[in-house]
Motif scaffolding. Sequence first.
Motif, short mmCIF file in Angstrom:
data_model
loop_
_atom_site.label_atom_id
_atom_site.label_comp_id
_atom_site.label_asym_id
_atom_site.label_seq_id
_atom_site.Cartn_x
_atom_site.Cartn_y
_atom_site.Cartn_z
N ASP A 27 -3.41 2.75 -6.80
CA ASP A 27 -2.14 2.88 -7.65
C ASP A 27 -1.84 4.26 -7.56
O ASP A 27 -0.64 4.40 -7.27
CB ASP A 27 -2.35 2.31 -9.01
CG ASP A 27 -2.55 0.90 -8.93
OD1 ASP A 27 -1.90 0.12 -8.10
OD2 ASP A 27 -2.89 0.37 -10.27
N GLN A 31 1.54 5.59 -5.82
CA GLN A 31 2.57 6.42 -6.61
C GLN A 31 2.97 7.65 -5.82
O GLN A 31 4.15 8.33 -5.96
CB GLN A 31 2.26 6.72 -8.03
CG GLN A 31 2.13 5.17 -8.93
CD GLN A 31 3.47 4.74 -8.91
OE1 GLN A 31 4.59 5.46 -9.11
NE2 GLN A 31 3.52 3.40 -8.82
N CYS A 46 7.14 -0.43 -7.83
CA CYS A 46 5.58 -0.68 -7.04
C CYS A 46 4.80 -1.53 -7.75
O CYS A 46 4.64 -1.40 -9.01
CB CYS A 46 5.28 0.95 -7.04
SG CYS A 46 3.50 0.75 -6.03
N THR A 48 1.47 -3.00 -9.08
CA THR A 48 0.14 -2.33 -9.40
C THR A 48 -0.93 -3.06 -9.01
O THR A 48 -0.61 -4.40 -8.87
CB THR A 48 0.01 -1.80 -10.84
OG1 THR A 48 0.28 -2.77 -11.63
CG2 THR A 48 1.03 -0.76 -11.19
#
Length: 132
Positions: A27, A31, A46, A48
Motif C-alpha cells: 500500500d 500511494q 486506490c 488497499t
Amino acid sequence: MHTGGEKEDGTYEGGKVNYTGQFFFDDEIAQQIFTLEPYSQHSGSCTTLDNDMVYDGGGAASGLLTLKAVKTGNPARGYRGSLTLGIDPDAENTGAGSGGGGEGGTPPSGEPPADAPTDSASASASASASAS
C-alpha cells in the motif's frame, strides 16, 4: 503464461494457458506511485490490500511484490525487485483469463460463486517474490 504456441504475424497463436495471475504492490508504494504523473490525474481511489477482493493476505506466495526504490525518497526513479515464478508447463489453467471468455472476476456481492474453483483445483503454479 502460454506455452506450446508460436509467433505468427506479430502475435502469439495457439498453445495453452498454464498460468494467469496478478501481482500486488504494498500500500505504501502504491500511494507513492499515485503521486506521480500520469497516475496523479486519476480521480478514483486506490484499493488497499485489506480491501482487495483478490489479494488473500498471503504475502509473496500470493503475489505481493517486495520492491525497493531505485533512489530512496524519489519514486519517480522507479523500483527494483525480483520475482521467481514456477510454472508447470504440463498444467492447463481453465480459470478466468484462459481465453474463450471464461467467467472470471468476483461478483458485485463480494462473494465468490458457489462453483468457483479452489486454489488446489485451479493452481498448478506457485509464485514467490523477493527484493533483489
